[in-house]
Design an enzyme around this catalytic site. Structure first.
Site, PDB file in Angstrom:
ATOM      1  N   GLY A  61      50.651  35.032  48.721  1.00 53.10           N
ATOM      2  CA  GLY A  61      50.356  36.373  49.234  1.00 53.10           C
ATOM      3  C   GLY A  61      51.516  37.272  49.175  1.00 53.10           C
ATOM      4  N   CYS A  88      52.797  28.935  47.033  1.00 58.00           N
ATOM      5  CA  CYS A  88      53.723  30.079  47.302  1.00 58.00           C
ATOM      6  C   CYS A  88      53.725  30.450  49.023  1.00 58.00           C
ATOM      7  CB  CYS A  88      53.600  31.286  46.421  1.00 58.00           C
ATOM      8  SG  CYS A  88      54.948  32.153  46.087  1.00 58.00           S
ATOM      9  N   TYR A  89      53.005  31.602  49.088  1.00 56.98           N
ATOM     10  CA  TYR A  89      53.087  32.064  50.618  1.00 56.98           C
ATOM     11  C   TYR A  89      52.350  31.078  51.278  1.00 56.98           C
ATOM     12  CZ  TYR A  89      51.750  34.552  54.945  1.00 56.98           C
ATOM     13  OH  TYR A  89      51.734  35.113  56.117  1.00 56.98           O
ATOM     14  N   HIS A 174      52.910  28.942  40.863  1.00 57.77           N
ATOM     15  CA  HIS A 174      51.706  29.254  40.783  1.00 57.77           C
ATOM     16  C   HIS A 174      50.973  28.300  39.580  1.00 57.77           C
ATOM     17  CE1 HIS A 174      51.322  32.808  43.705  1.00 57.77           C
ATOM     18  NE2 HIS A 174      52.449  33.053  43.182  1.00 57.77           N
ATOM     19  N   GLU A 176      48.003  27.862  39.268  1.00 52.67           N
ATOM     20  CA  GLU A 176      46.827  28.590  38.489  1.00 52.67           C
ATOM     21  C   GLU A 176      46.899  29.678  37.577  1.00 52.67           C
ATOM     22  OE1 GLU A 176      48.470  29.224  41.496  1.00 52.67           O
ATOM     23  OE2 GLU A 176      48.172  30.980  42.136  1.00 52.67           O
ATOM     24  N   SER A 228      17.994  46.622  37.182  1.00 49.66           N
ATOM     25  CA  SER A 228      18.532  47.678  36.543  1.00 49.66           C
ATOM     26  C   SER A 228      18.688  47.685  34.783  1.00 49.66           C
ATOM     27  CB  SER A 228      19.855  48.009  37.034  1.00 49.66           C
ATOM     28  OG  SER A 228      20.708  47.024  36.602  1.00 49.66           O
ATOM     29  N   GLY A 229      18.352  46.366  34.348  1.00 47.14           N
ATOM     30  CA  GLY A 229      18.753  46.096  32.894  1.00 47.14           C
ATOM     31  C   GLY A 229      20.242  45.513  32.878  1.00 47.14           C
ATOM     32  N   VAL A 231      23.314  42.834  33.646  1.00 45.36           N
ATOM     33  CA  VAL A 231      23.373  41.249  33.738  1.00 45.36           C
ATOM     34  C   VAL A 231      22.853  40.737  34.912  1.00 45.36           C
ATOM     35  CG1 VAL A 231      24.647  39.408  32.955  1.00 45.36           C
ATOM     36  CG2 VAL A 231      25.396  41.293  32.141  1.00 45.36           C
ATOM     37  N   ASP A 232      23.400  41.338  36.059  1.00 43.66           N
ATOM     38  CA  ASP A 232      23.213  40.607  37.436  1.00 43.66           C
ATOM     39  C   ASP A 232      21.730  40.690  37.535  1.00 43.66           C
ATOM     40  OD1 ASP A 232      26.010  40.230  37.061  1.00 43.66           O
ATOM     41  OD2 ASP A 232      26.292  41.817  38.608  1.00 43.66           O
ATOM     42  N   SER A 233      21.349  41.731  37.644  1.00 40.56           N
ATOM     43  CA  SER A 233      19.619  42.027  38.263  1.00 40.56           C
ATOM     44  C   SER A 233      18.768  41.099  37.188  1.00 40.56           C
ATOM     45  CB  SER A 233      19.545  43.377  38.466  1.00 40.56           C
ATOM     46  OG  SER A 233      19.157  44.044  37.205  1.00 40.56           O
ATOM     47  N   SER A 234      19.166  41.332  35.972  1.00 46.45           N
ATOM     48  CA  SER A 234      18.408  40.753  34.990  1.00 46.45           C
ATOM     49  C   SER A 234      18.306  38.981  35.151  1.00 46.45           C
ATOM     50  CB  SER A 234      18.890  40.756  33.485  1.00 46.45           C
ATOM     51  OG  SER A 234      19.008  42.283  33.280  1.00 46.45           O
ATOM     52  N   LYS A 376      31.309  36.167  37.249  1.00 44.79           N
ATOM     53  CA  LYS A 376      30.426  36.692  36.345  1.00 44.79           C
ATOM     54  C   LYS A 376      30.294  35.990  35.159  1.00 44.79           C
ATOM     55  CE  LYS A 376      29.031  40.831  35.207  1.00 44.79           C
ATOM     56  NZ  LYS A 376      28.315  41.930  35.956  1.00 44.79           N
TER      57      LYS A 376
HETATM   58  N1  GLN Z   1      55.822  36.883  50.148  1.00 43.22           N
HETATM   59  C1  GLN Z   1      56.259  35.641  49.855  1.00 43.22           C
HETATM   60  C2  GLN Z   1      57.661  35.644  48.945  1.00 43.22           C
HETATM   61  O1  GLN Z   1      57.978  36.735  48.468  1.00 43.22           O
HETATM   62  C3  GLN Z   1      55.251  34.871  48.945  1.00 43.22           C
HETATM   63  C4  GLN Z   1      54.957  35.370  47.697  1.00 43.22           C
HETATM   64  C5  GLN Z   1      53.860  34.674  46.956  1.00 43.22           C
HETATM   65  O2  GLN Z   1      52.790  34.176  47.526  1.00 43.22           O
HETATM   66  N2  GLN Z   1      53.569  35.002  45.633  1.00 43.22           N
HETATM   67  O3  GLN Z   1      58.233  34.752  48.732  1.00 43.22           O
END
Ligand code: GLN
Length: 520
Positions: A61, A88-89, A174, A176, A228-229, A231-234, A376
């Site tokens: 964050g 991270c955060y 990160h 992810e 609506s035609g 994806v989701d409603s279909s 999705k």
């Molecule tokens: N704000 C925090 C930093 O600058 C965390 C950043 C993050 O979570 N990507 O280290």
């Protein structure tokens, strides 16, 4: 009584506003493990077993933990005995809440770095290479470890991973994002080795479970759905239809602002292939009348949205009289849910959105939203499994107000006709050339500008149309598609030769931001 969205074993991801939070969830779901993104943790619910949680991830964050009024978690989560992974955060928050120190670093670390695993014995790094590239994005760093924690990986400039060997883990990078070479394996180690999750989140079992749940919940009652035609409603319609058949009534409103022959096609297709019970509402004149003389985009969007609800309510009243539908089904999907609950607060309204909302008091329904937990691509997999064709599953998004905002300025029946013809030529050409699936949203917009042309030695004075095609991952940002010049030239020719009313085509080469994908 059975609930539609049964509580199942899961990993909870607390969202602190990172642009990658959804990616964490995607990675875990790709491992066939169910997870949810939440704004906060209800410790009591976990303790008393109402929430069967296997582990908690604290996301990244933009905030800094040492500042005032920053997002946080209930410290009691550290005493739950559940595995926790901070990213991270999330790592900085774990440090801060457990008595360590986080400070602003002299320099930011952004982008690629090299991870060096110090403790390869740690279950988080099981079978992970000793050195690999990772992706960093931070300005703050840990200057004092909380008590009981040790460093298990580092980069040349920072502490990259810590643990207290009591189920709490934290990463400064990160895992992810794809740029983290062993990121997926690290997450998998957390999910399987540490949280001991099972691979039980499968599309086929999702369909089975939901079908059963819908049957039980609906019983002998009736369900209404606005088809609506898209994806989701279909997908929602076909899934519910499989469960309860004729107890489902789908309503399709032809606003007159749909693509060429769309209403007819949708109706025929679903009747023929899925035996859906569809009420077709021809409301073309109503919409076009209401739009007479209106040229301001927000005013048009509001009129169309409002009129849609009016038509929907009137038709529902008629149906309700006959069948007494108790449920209103909607194709709400997970990103819609996340958006409305994010701790970042509601994002700025750039354009008002068109939705089946605002039902009056006397039209009380219980909502049935069977796709509410799905991303999705998962909705597409369900659709595929249920036998919906690629032409529906891989459709580009189509805005709620439809062609009403693709005819720039005042909307008239004649302009809608011109646009429908042109758009149909462009979309068919993309399909024929195998380009439709390579771009994410493509359409034609009709401009309120006439220019001079020459055709068969005759002077013409007709409209300009703009072709737009964009590539995007999440529709939040987009770049214009680099379609081949030859192709663009052919499409322009075809439109000008076949559509009465257009004598000039331009290609939109603006990106989002600063432009938006649609023109209005
Ligand atoms: N704000 C925090 C930093 O600058 C965390 C950043 C993050 O979570 N990507 O280290």
């Amino acid at each position: 009584m059975k609930k539609l969205n049964e509580k199942k074993e899961k990993i909870l991801i607390v969202d602190f506003g990172s642009q990658y939070t959804q990616l964490i969830a995607r990675r875990i779901r790709e491992m066939e493990v169910y997870c949810e993104i939440v704004p906060l943790i209800d410790v009591e619910k976990i303790k008393n077993g109402t929430e069967p949680v296997k582990g908690i991830i604290l996301s990244g964050g933009p905030a800094s933990v040492y500042e005032e009024n920053v997002p946080t978690v209930d410290k009691a989560i550290f005493d739950l005995g559940l595995p926790i992974l901070g990213i991270c955060y999330g790592m900085q928050l774990i440090t801060h809440l457990n008595g360590g120190k986080v400070e602003k670093a002299d320099s930011r670390e952004f982008g690629k770095a090299i991870l060096e695993v110090i403790n390869g014995e740690n279950p988080l790094f099981k079978e992970i290479k000793k050195t690999s590239s990772i992706w960093m994005s931070h300005n703050d760093h840990i200057t004092e470890l909380p008590e009981g924690f040790e460093i298990i990986a580092q980069t040349d400039s920072s502490i990259a991973a810590i643990t207290n060997n009591n189920g709490i883990y934290a990463l400064q990078f990160h895992p992810e994002v794809v740029h983290s070479e062993c990121g997926t394996e690290i997450i998998a180690n957390f999910v399987f080795n540490i949280c001991k999750c099972e691979r039980n989140w499968k599309i086929t079992s999702f369909i089975e479970e939901k079908t059963k749940a819908i049957k039980e919940i609906v019983g002998d009652e009736h369900v209404l759905l606005a088809l609506s035609g898209g994806v989701d409603s279909s997908v929602a319609a076909v899934l519910i239809n499989n469960a309860i058949g004729k107890q489902l009534t789908c309503m399709f409103v032809d606003t007159g602002l749909l693509r060429k022959d769309e209403g007819k096609k949708v109706l025929e297709y679903y009747k023929e292939h899925f035996n859906l019970n569809i009420v077709f509402v021809d409301a073309k004149d109503r919409f076009l009348n209401k739009l007479k003389g209106i040229d301001e985009p927000e005013a048009k969007r509001k009129i169309i949205g409002h009129e849609f609800i009016e038509v929907f309510n009137e038709e529902i009243r008629k149906l309700k009289g006959q069948e007494g539908a108790k449920f209103l089904a909607q194709g709400t999907i997970y990103p819609d849910v996340i958006e409305s609950q994010s701790i970042k607060g509601p994002s700025h309204t750039i354009k008002s959105h068109h939705n089946v909302g605002g039902l009056p008091e006397d039209l009380k329904f219980e909502l049935l939203e069977p796709l509410k937990e799905l991303f999705k691509d998962e909705v597409r997999k369900v659709g595929h499994e249920l036998g919906l064709p690629d032409t529906i599953i891989n459709r580009h998004p189509f805005p709620g107000p439809g062609l009403g905002i693709r005819v720039i300025g005042e909307v008239t029946p004649e302009k809608v006709r011109i646009l429908q013809e042109a758009d149909d030529i462009f979309i068919n050409a993309l399909m024929e050339e195998g380009l439709y699936g390579k771009v994410d949203q493509a359409f034609v917009t009709l401009l309120p500008v006439k220019t001079v042309g020459v055709m068969g030695d005759q002077r013409t004075y007709e409209y300009v149309a703009a072709i737009r095609s964009v590539n995007t991952i999440d529709f939040m940002t987009a770049t214009w598609s680099k379609l081949p010049y030859e192709f663009l030239g052919d499409v322009a020719n075809k439109i000008i030769n076949n559509v009465n009313g257009i004598n000039r085509i331009v290609y939109d080469i603006s990106s989002k931001p600063a432009a938006t994908i649609e023109w209005e």
